[in-house]
Design a protein around this motif. Structure first.
Motif, PDB file in Angstrom:
ATOM      1  N   TRP A  64       0.712  -1.136   0.003  1.00 12.95           N
ATOM      2  CA  TRP A  64       0.206  -0.037  -0.011  1.00 12.95           C
ATOM      3  C   TRP A  64       0.612   1.318  -0.037  1.00 12.95           C
ATOM      4  O   TRP A  64       1.982   1.365   0.403  1.00 12.95           O
ATOM      5  CB  TRP A  64      -0.915   0.047   1.243  1.00 12.95           C
ATOM      6  CG  TRP A  64      -0.059  -0.032   2.528  1.00 12.95           C
ATOM      7  CD1 TRP A  64       0.324  -1.089   3.063  1.00 12.95           C
ATOM      8  CD2 TRP A  64       0.142   1.140   3.323  1.00 12.95           C
ATOM      9  NE1 TRP A  64       0.936  -0.670   4.191  1.00 12.95           N
ATOM     10  CE2 TRP A  64       1.029   0.932   4.285  1.00 12.95           C
ATOM     11  CE3 TRP A  64       0.148   2.592   3.132  1.00 12.95           C
ATOM     12  CZ2 TRP A  64       1.492   1.621   5.299  1.00 12.95           C
ATOM     13  CZ3 TRP A  64       0.697   3.370   3.975  1.00 12.95           C
ATOM     14  CH2 TRP A  64       1.423   2.868   5.080  1.00 12.95           C
ATOM     15  N   ARG A  65       0.238   2.504  -0.452  1.00 15.02           N
ATOM     16  CA  ARG A  65       0.887   3.684  -0.217  1.00 15.02           C
ATOM     17  C   ARG A  65      -0.166   4.782  -0.148  1.00 15.02           C
ATOM     18  O   ARG A  65      -1.262   4.388  -0.414  1.00 15.02           O
ATOM     19  CB  ARG A  65       1.643   4.177  -1.519  1.00 15.02           C
ATOM     20  CG  ARG A  65       0.909   4.222  -2.669  1.00 15.02           C
ATOM     21  CD  ARG A  65       1.976   4.674  -3.703  1.00 15.02           C
ATOM     22  NE  ARG A  65       1.139   4.780  -5.096  1.00 15.02           N
ATOM     23  CZ  ARG A  65       1.911   4.836  -6.158  1.00 15.02           C
ATOM     24  NH1 ARG A  65       3.371   5.216  -6.189  1.00 15.02           N
ATOM     25  NH2 ARG A  65       1.299   5.203  -7.261  1.00 15.02           N
ATOM     26  N   THR A  66       0.142   5.889   0.580  1.00 19.50           N
ATOM     27  CA  THR A  66      -0.850   7.120   0.599  1.00 19.50           C
ATOM     28  C   THR A  66      -0.320   8.237  -0.006  1.00 19.50           C
ATOM     29  O   THR A  66       0.943   8.466  -0.245  1.00 19.50           O
ATOM     30  CB  THR A  66      -1.292   7.169   2.112  1.00 19.50           C
ATOM     31  OG1 THR A  66       0.154   7.555   2.872  1.00 19.50           O
ATOM     32  CG2 THR A  66      -1.810   5.968   2.809  1.00 19.50           C
ATOM     33  N   TRP A 122       5.828   2.489  -1.489  1.00 19.35           N
ATOM     34  CA  TRP A 122       4.904   1.112  -1.501  1.00 19.35           C
ATOM     35  C   TRP A 122       5.526   0.446   0.099  1.00 19.35           C
ATOM     36  O   TRP A 122       6.453   0.476   0.138  1.00 19.35           O
ATOM     37  CB  TRP A 122       5.056   0.292  -2.611  1.00 19.35           C
ATOM     38  CG  TRP A 122       4.332   1.065  -4.006  1.00 19.35           C
ATOM     39  CD1 TRP A 122       4.604   1.333  -4.921  1.00 19.35           C
ATOM     40  CD2 TRP A 122       2.786   0.763  -3.720  1.00 19.35           C
ATOM     41  NE1 TRP A 122       3.863   1.784  -5.556  1.00 19.35           N
ATOM     42  CE2 TRP A 122       2.749   1.371  -5.242  1.00 19.35           C
ATOM     43  CE3 TRP A 122       1.685   0.075  -3.222  1.00 19.35           C
ATOM     44  CZ2 TRP A 122       1.407   1.623  -5.670  1.00 19.35           C
ATOM     45  CZ3 TRP A 122       0.715   0.313  -3.683  1.00 19.35           C
ATOM     46  CH2 TRP A 122       0.423   0.962  -5.074  1.00 19.35           C
ATOM     47  N   TRP A 134       1.588  -3.245   7.533  1.00 20.56           N
ATOM     48  CA  TRP A 134       0.410  -2.180   7.824  1.00 20.56           C
ATOM     49  C   TRP A 134       0.452  -1.748   8.988  1.00 20.56           C
ATOM     50  O   TRP A 134      -0.293  -0.616   9.377  1.00 20.56           O
ATOM     51  CB  TRP A 134      -0.875  -3.178   7.702  1.00 20.56           C
ATOM     52  CG  TRP A 134      -1.210  -3.401   6.294  1.00 20.56           C
ATOM     53  CD1 TRP A 134      -0.573  -4.436   5.435  1.00 20.56           C
ATOM     54  CD2 TRP A 134      -2.157  -2.581   5.450  1.00 20.56           C
ATOM     55  NE1 TRP A 134      -1.279  -4.329   4.154  1.00 20.56           N
ATOM     56  CE2 TRP A 134      -2.177  -3.088   4.073  1.00 20.56           C
ATOM     57  CE3 TRP A 134      -3.078  -1.602   5.659  1.00 20.56           C
ATOM     58  CZ2 TRP A 134      -3.027  -2.535   3.233  1.00 20.56           C
ATOM     59  CZ3 TRP A 134      -3.598  -0.805   4.697  1.00 20.56           C
ATOM     60  CH2 TRP A 134      -3.635  -1.288   3.416  1.00 20.56           C
ATOM     61  N   LEU A 188      -5.804   6.296  -0.354  1.00 21.52           N
ATOM     62  CA  LEU A 188      -4.767   5.044  -0.028  1.00 21.52           C
ATOM     63  C   LEU A 188      -4.831   4.190  -1.299  1.00 21.52           C
ATOM     64  O   LEU A 188      -5.886   4.053  -1.912  1.00 21.52           O
ATOM     65  CB  LEU A 188      -5.525   4.204   1.112  1.00 21.52           C
ATOM     66  CG  LEU A 188      -5.152   2.923   1.372  1.00 21.52           C
ATOM     67  CD1 LEU A 188      -3.555   2.720   1.708  1.00 21.52           C
ATOM     68  CD2 LEU A 188      -5.936   2.095   2.201  1.00 21.52           C
ATOM     69  N   GLN A 189      -3.620   3.922  -1.780  1.00 24.80           N
ATOM     70  CA  GLN A 189      -3.795   2.861  -3.000  1.00 24.80           C
ATOM     71  C   GLN A 189      -2.968   1.426  -2.429  1.00 24.80           C
ATOM     72  O   GLN A 189      -2.275   1.317  -1.502  1.00 24.80           O
ATOM     73  CB  GLN A 189      -2.806   3.280  -4.120  1.00 24.80           C
ATOM     74  CG  GLN A 189      -3.172   4.468  -4.688  1.00 24.80           C
ATOM     75  CD  GLN A 189      -2.368   4.910  -5.728  1.00 24.80           C
ATOM     76  OE1 GLN A 189      -1.308   5.049  -5.587  1.00 24.80           O
ATOM     77  NE2 GLN A 189      -3.057   5.486  -6.919  1.00 24.80           N
ATOM     78  N   ILE A 190      -3.851   0.573  -2.900  1.00 24.99           N
ATOM     79  CA  ILE A 190      -3.320  -1.060  -2.564  1.00 24.99           C
ATOM     80  C   ILE A 190      -3.297  -1.742  -3.789  1.00 24.99           C
ATOM     81  O   ILE A 190      -4.022  -1.824  -4.799  1.00 24.99           O
ATOM     82  CB  ILE A 190      -4.434  -1.783  -1.819  1.00 24.99           C
ATOM     83  CG1 ILE A 190      -4.903  -0.942  -0.379  1.00 24.99           C
ATOM     84  CG2 ILE A 190      -4.151  -3.128  -1.553  1.00 24.99           C
ATOM     85  CD1 ILE A 190      -6.083  -1.376   0.282  1.00 24.99           C
ATOM     86  N   THR A 247      -7.644   2.264  -5.446  1.00 21.05           N
ATOM     87  CA  THR A 247      -7.393   3.660  -4.546  1.00 21.05           C
ATOM     88  C   THR A 247      -8.735   4.000  -3.892  1.00 21.05           C
ATOM     89  O   THR A 247      -9.801   4.040  -4.565  1.00 21.05           O
ATOM     90  CB  THR A 247      -7.190   4.435  -5.939  1.00 21.05           C
ATOM     91  OG1 THR A 247      -6.395   4.253  -6.743  1.00 21.05           O
ATOM     92  CG2 THR A 247      -7.036   5.979  -5.210  1.00 21.05           C
TER      93      THR A 247
END
Length: 103
Positions: A27-29, A40, A44, A60-62, A91
């Motif tokens: 993930w990233r934000t 990335w 968590w 938030l992207q996963i 997203t």
């Protein structure tokens, strides 16, 4: 999006990370105030550790992979979050009102 939804996202993916049969879910934000997009991450705990600044998350992207896609999308649908799916990335938006929910 409210704090309850962010907490639900954190809890489900953090719990996955703690399980023995862990799926890798990166993930990233993007920060709403500064525009900074994080690298990335695979842990968590970085997403949900205190102090939690959910209100500063633009999105938030996963990362979706063939191994985690079914699980990630199933959980996001349960939580009922606003977002999009494109090019192998889900997203989730913190503040946008003009997007549909992931269904």
């Amino acid at each position: 999006m409210n704090n309850t939804k962010w907490n639900e996202i954190f809890n489900v993916f953090y719990q996955n990370e703690c399980d023995k049969n862990t799926l890798l879910i990166r993930w990233r934000t993007k920060d709403l105030r500064t525009g900074y997009i994080s690298n990335w991450e695979r842990s968590w705990t970085h997403f949900g550790c205190a102090p939690r600044n959910w209100e500063s998350i633009d999105y938030l992207q996963i990362e979706l992979t063939t191994k985690n896609q079914e699980f990630v999308l199933q959980e996001l649908k349960k939580i009922h979050v606003p977002g999009t799916i494109s090019n192998g990335v889900a997203t989730i938006y913190g503040h946008r009102q003009d997007v549909d929910y992931i269904i």
